[in-house]
Design a protein around this motif. Structure first.
Motif, mmCIF file in Angstrom:
data_model
loop_
_atom_site.group_PDB
_atom_site.id
_atom_site.type_symbol
_atom_site.label_atom_id
_atom_site.label_comp_id
_atom_site.label_asym_id
_atom_site.label_seq_id
_atom_site.Cartn_x
_atom_site.Cartn_y
_atom_site.Cartn_z
ATOM 1 N N GLU A 167 1.218 -1.329 0.655
ATOM 2 C CA GLU A 167 0.274 0.153 -0.310
ATOM 3 C C GLU A 167 0.802 2.033 0.200
ATOM 4 O O GLU A 167 0.030 2.416 -1.014
ATOM 5 C CB GLU A 167 -0.984 0.254 1.438
ATOM 6 C CG GLU A 167 -1.412 1.224 1.364
ATOM 7 C CD GLU A 167 -2.468 0.972 2.617
ATOM 8 O OE1 GLU A 167 -2.810 1.328 3.509
ATOM 9 O OE2 GLU A 167 -4.412 0.479 2.296
ATOM 10 N N SER A 168 2.097 1.312 0.721
ATOM 11 C CA SER A 168 3.011 2.703 0.809
ATOM 12 C C SER A 168 3.827 2.050 -0.661
ATOM 13 O O SER A 168 3.927 3.908 -0.721
ATOM 14 C CB SER A 168 3.683 2.152 1.953
ATOM 15 O OG SER A 168 3.837 2.345 3.321
ATOM 16 N N THR A 169 3.810 1.541 -0.593
ATOM 17 C CA THR A 169 5.019 1.609 -2.030
ATOM 18 C C THR A 169 3.771 1.923 -3.256
ATOM 19 O O THR A 169 4.328 2.592 -4.131
ATOM 20 C CB THR A 169 5.207 0.182 -2.404
ATOM 21 O OG1 THR A 169 5.765 -0.333 -1.661
ATOM 22 C CG2 THR A 169 5.662 0.126 -3.676
ATOM 23 N N LEU A 170 2.643 1.322 -3.054
ATOM 24 C CA LEU A 170 1.366 2.160 -4.123
ATOM 25 C C LEU A 170 0.877 4.305 -4.483
ATOM 26 O O LEU A 170 1.157 4.233 -5.354
ATOM 27 C CB LEU A 170 -0.057 1.848 -4.033
ATOM 28 C CG LEU A 170 -0.829 1.747 -5.071
ATOM 29 C CD1 LEU A 170 -0.234 2.092 -6.582
ATOM 30 C CD2 LEU A 170 -2.147 1.361 -4.887
ATOM 31 N N TYR A 171 0.768 4.140 -2.938
ATOM 32 C CA TYR A 171 0.822 5.953 -3.026
ATOM 33 C C TYR A 171 1.736 6.424 -3.516
ATOM 34 O O TYR A 171 2.113 7.208 -4.056
ATOM 35 C CB TYR A 171 0.748 5.938 -0.874
ATOM 36 C CG TYR A 171 -0.469 5.376 -0.593
ATOM 37 C CD1 TYR A 171 -1.754 4.742 -0.921
ATOM 38 C CD2 TYR A 171 -0.593 5.100 0.511
ATOM 39 C CE1 TYR A 171 -2.403 4.078 -1.018
ATOM 40 C CE2 TYR A 171 -1.889 4.845 0.883
ATOM 41 C CZ TYR A 171 -3.184 4.009 0.425
ATOM 42 O OH TYR A 171 -3.930 3.337 0.553
ATOM 43 N N ALA A 172 3.337 5.919 -2.686
ATOM 44 C CA ALA A 172 4.626 6.124 -3.358
ATOM 45 C C ALA A 172 4.848 6.641 -4.459
ATOM 46 O O ALA A 172 4.805 7.440 -5.647
ATOM 47 C CB ALA A 172 5.385 6.205 -2.824
ATOM 48 N N GLU A 173 4.496 5.807 -5.438
ATOM 49 C CA GLU A 173 4.144 5.522 -7.394
ATOM 50 C C GLU A 173 3.370 6.284 -7.474
ATOM 51 O O GLU A 173 3.799 7.094 -8.769
ATOM 52 C CB GLU A 173 4.078 3.867 -7.344
ATOM 53 C CG GLU A 173 4.265 4.151 -8.601
ATOM 54 C CD GLU A 173 4.014 2.302 -9.294
ATOM 55 O OE1 GLU A 173 3.916 2.434 -10.936
ATOM 56 O OE2 GLU A 173 3.756 1.814 -8.397
ATOM 57 N N LEU A 174 1.914 6.869 -7.279
ATOM 58 C CA LEU A 174 0.904 7.173 -7.601
ATOM 59 C C LEU A 174 1.744 9.154 -7.153
ATOM 60 O O LEU A 174 1.054 9.693 -8.415
ATOM 61 C CB LEU A 174 -0.486 6.815 -6.950
ATOM 62 C CG LEU A 174 -0.901 5.627 -7.563
ATOM 63 C CD1 LEU A 174 -1.976 5.159 -6.981
ATOM 64 C CD2 LEU A 174 -1.551 6.152 -9.165
ATOM 65 N N LEU A 175 2.410 9.302 -6.048
ATOM 66 C CA LEU A 175 2.032 10.325 -6.069
ATOM 67 C C LEU A 175 3.472 11.086 -5.997
ATOM 68 O O LEU A 175 3.186 12.259 -6.679
ATOM 69 C CB LEU A 175 2.588 10.942 -4.181
ATOM 70 C CG LEU A 175 0.776 10.615 -3.730
ATOM 71 C CD1 LEU A 175 0.631 10.595 -2.037
ATOM 72 C CD2 LEU A 175 -0.744 11.529 -4.436
#
Length: 215
Positions: free
Chosen positions: A185-193
């Motif tokens: 989840e953290s990785t996904l947020y960093a990738e999207l933002l």
């Protein structure tokens, strides 16, 4: 001998208890005084509702230091049963599938599956979070998406840094058994933002919210 008629509790009483549970869910462990103020009722009235919810196994009382400092105080927090009263999704099936994947192919395979899921989600959301848009706008778009999917998310900015809060974890049963889900989840947020994302608190660890620092 005269029979005694037991009447159901007034609807307003049940609404107050529901609201009380929602406040604890949204704001994390709370004192009776804080809850009374938020509900705009007397402290004794709040304590009566809290005792009833404890008797039902929905709340528990414990001692904490506010912010890790100061004098200990009694707070009320959701039990597992109380957490279960809020929406959760696909928990048992997902846990079973991940358990079989891990047994057949090893723990690394779980990360690969979650990574593939992230890639799919990122592909769907990336057009809605263009890199040219201001970070705050991208964060609020992500918040709207998370709330739509049951995370009850919010965001705010302090001293130029954005914070993302999730008041509910719709995947709590899975997250408690597979920390890889939270890492993904953290990785996904960093990738999207397009900026670093650090998690400070985690509902799956018994804390009131999942709190992310962005940037």
């Amino acid at each position: 001998m005269t029979a005694t008629l037991t009447l159901p509790p007034p609807a307003s009483t049940e609404r107050t208890k529901t609201r009380l549970l929602e406040l604890v869910k949204r704001h994390g462990p709370q004192t009776a005084q804080d809850l009374a103020a938020r509900l705009e009722v007397s402290i004794p009235a709040a304590r009566r509702h809290l005792c009833d919810l404890q008797d039902q196994g929905l709340l528990e009382s414990r001692t904490e230091r506010p912010g890790g400092r100061g004098r200990p105080q009694h707070v009320f927090a959701l039990t597992d049963r109380g957490e279960a009263a809020f929406p959760k999704t696909y928990s048992s099936l997902c846990v079973d599938v991940l358990r079989h994947i891990e047994a057949l192919y090893g723990a690394g395979a779980v990360l690969e599956v979650l990574g593939a899921r992230n890639t799919e989600i990122a592909g769907r959301l990336r057009p809605e979070l263009p890199a040219a848009a201001p970070l705050g706008e991208r964060v609020q778009t992500l918040v709207a998406h998370l709330t739509e999917h049951g995370f009850d998310a919010a965001a705010y900015e302090i001293d130029g840094q954005w914070h993302l809060i999730q008041h509910n974890c719709p995947n709590l049963t899975v997250a408690r058994q597979y920390a890889q889900l939270c890492a993904a989840e953290s990785t996904l947020y960093a990738e999207l933002l397009g900026v670093p994302v650090a998690r400070d608190t985690r509902i799956a660890c018994g804390q009131g919210t999942c709190h992310y620092r962005i940037g």
